[in-house]
Design a protein around this motif. Sequence first.
Motif, mmCIF file in Angstrom:
data_model
loop_
_atom_site.group_PDB
_atom_site.id
_atom_site.type_symbol
_atom_site.label_atom_id
_atom_site.label_comp_id
_atom_site.label_asym_id
_atom_site.label_seq_id
_atom_site.Cartn_x
_atom_site.Cartn_y
_atom_site.Cartn_z
ATOM 1 N N THR A 84 38.055 -7.207 -15.423
ATOM 2 C CA THR A 84 38.323 -8.370 -16.283
ATOM 3 C C THR A 84 37.019 -9.126 -16.482
ATOM 4 O O THR A 84 36.062 -8.955 -15.716
ATOM 5 C CB THR A 84 39.330 -9.324 -15.634
ATOM 6 O OG1 THR A 84 38.759 -9.775 -14.394
ATOM 7 C CG2 THR A 84 40.666 -8.643 -15.358
ATOM 8 N N SER A 85 37.039 -9.996 -17.471
ATOM 9 C CA SER A 85 35.811 -10.766 -17.731
ATOM 10 C C SER A 85 35.497 -11.695 -16.558
ATOM 11 O O SER A 85 34.325 -11.952 -16.260
ATOM 12 C CB SER A 85 35.939 -11.557 -19.034
ATOM 13 O OG SER A 85 37.067 -12.390 -18.983
ATOM 14 N N GLU A 86 36.550 -12.162 -15.867
ATOM 15 C CA GLU A 86 36.314 -13.051 -14.722
ATOM 16 C C GLU A 86 35.576 -12.328 -13.601
ATOM 17 O O GLU A 86 34.675 -12.874 -12.974
ATOM 18 C CB GLU A 86 37.653 -13.579 -14.155
ATOM 19 C CG GLU A 86 38.355 -14.603 -15.023
ATOM 20 C CD GLU A 86 39.121 -13.974 -16.177
ATOM 21 O OE1 GLU A 86 39.472 -14.705 -17.115
ATOM 22 O OE2 GLU A 86 39.362 -12.746 -16.147
ATOM 23 N N LYS A 87 35.970 -11.092 -13.368
ATOM 24 C CA LYS A 87 35.325 -10.298 -12.312
ATOM 25 C C LYS A 87 33.881 -9.980 -12.711
ATOM 26 O O LYS A 87 32.982 -10.050 -11.864
ATOM 27 C CB LYS A 87 36.131 -8.997 -12.101
ATOM 28 C CG LYS A 87 35.581 -8.083 -11.004
ATOM 29 C CD LYS A 87 36.027 -8.510 -9.622
ATOM 30 C CE LYS A 87 35.750 -7.422 -8.604
ATOM 31 N NZ LYS A 87 34.489 -7.507 -7.921
ATOM 32 N N THR A 124 37.494 -2.552 -24.878
ATOM 33 C CA THR A 124 38.324 -3.585 -24.276
ATOM 34 C C THR A 124 39.673 -3.648 -24.964
ATOM 35 O O THR A 124 39.798 -3.324 -26.149
ATOM 36 C CB THR A 124 37.626 -4.961 -24.355
ATOM 37 O OG1 THR A 124 38.449 -5.927 -23.725
ATOM 38 C CG2 THR A 124 37.395 -5.390 -25.796
ATOM 39 N N VAL A 156 41.558 -7.812 -22.332
ATOM 40 C CA VAL A 156 41.624 -8.335 -20.947
ATOM 41 C C VAL A 156 40.666 -7.544 -20.045
ATOM 42 O O VAL A 156 39.895 -8.098 -19.288
ATOM 43 C CB VAL A 156 43.068 -8.234 -20.391
ATOM 44 C CG1 VAL A 156 43.123 -8.674 -18.941
ATOM 45 C CG2 VAL A 156 44.021 -9.062 -21.245
ATOM 46 N N ILE A 157 40.752 -6.229 -20.182
ATOM 47 C CA ILE A 157 39.970 -5.346 -19.311
ATOM 48 C C ILE A 157 38.814 -4.740 -20.104
ATOM 49 O O ILE A 157 38.983 -4.377 -21.267
ATOM 50 C CB ILE A 157 40.874 -4.181 -18.800
ATOM 51 C CG1 ILE A 157 42.071 -4.722 -18.047
ATOM 52 C CG2 ILE A 157 40.104 -3.191 -17.966
ATOM 53 C CD1 ILE A 157 41.765 -5.215 -16.674
ATOM 54 N N TYR A 158 37.655 -4.668 -19.447
ATOM 55 C CA TYR A 158 36.494 -4.039 -20.082
ATOM 56 C C TYR A 158 36.126 -2.773 -19.311
ATOM 57 O O TYR A 158 36.173 -2.751 -18.080
ATOM 58 C CB TYR A 158 35.293 -4.996 -20.051
ATOM 59 C CG TYR A 158 35.448 -6.191 -20.950
ATOM 60 C CD1 TYR A 158 36.128 -7.328 -20.510
ATOM 61 C CD2 TYR A 158 34.925 -6.186 -22.254
ATOM 62 C CE1 TYR A 158 36.287 -8.424 -21.334
ATOM 63 C CE2 TYR A 158 35.078 -7.299 -23.072
ATOM 64 C CZ TYR A 158 35.760 -8.399 -22.605
ATOM 65 O OH TYR A 158 35.924 -9.497 -23.421
#
Lengths: 115, 161
Positions: free
Chosen positions: B21-24, B51, B54-56
């Motif tokens: 995720t972008s947060e990670k 992407t 949400v997930i990259y």
Amino acid sequence: MNKQQITIQRYRQLFPQETLRETSIRTNIQITRVFRLLNGKPMKVKELEAFEKIIQHKIAEKPEMAKLKSLMDEAFAILSQYELNKIYDYISRKNYLKKNSALVTCLDDKELMQA
Amino acid sequence: MKGLSTLERVILETIGMESLTSEKILRDSGLHPNVCANLLQSLVMRGFLKTNGVIYQINKHISESIKEEVNSNDSKHAESLEMIEAILEIENNKLFRLQKIALDEKDLKIFHAMLLNLDSFLKEAHIKSSSMIAIKNRQVVFWGYASLEKLMNQLVVGGPR
């Protein structure tokens, strides 16, 4: 980044401490409109032109600009194509990094009231 | 711009073979949120990342021409220069030495052997700790040497020989 964001970023770099009121006076754009533009509202062409004209004048005031232009004229005359490509790549990378490092600042209400 | 910027490569190395995720990505890369967001967008547009919003993850079907461009000597050269320039501009807490040293043949061999040992140590250390240490907490290490005569000739010629 689109042209508007780039122009605003450039303006904020050249006038970092300027209040909304000062920007409004300088650009001749109404203060509440300035607030909206700096927060992402799409610019009209004449507003973009107003910001760009101020940026060009400010840049032209800097003595380094004339030196840089003169230096590049000399570089075109004496450097090899390889060396010119290196300079081009270096400046491209700097520009790219700068554009992607743009910190879009949102003015808060306090700043609007101060203006 | 050709190739990858240093920061873009950091993002790609952060993601690696995983889907994040972008947060990670933000947490592990240590980048400013706005910078990270801009770079993720740029990498998606250039085809390096896929992407679903949400997930990259890294695009496994990047074209060969793009792979060649980012892995070219010119590209790696440019990224190395960026990092060394950044190190030189750091004011505090850095260790940087660049000196012209007189080394006889014996000492040059000893020095070369020390560098090989250093290389080996660093490779093993990296293998041991890479899964535990987030990319932002890693150290940028560089070393190398060249004869001053060769360097001076290179500066005069100003291009590949």
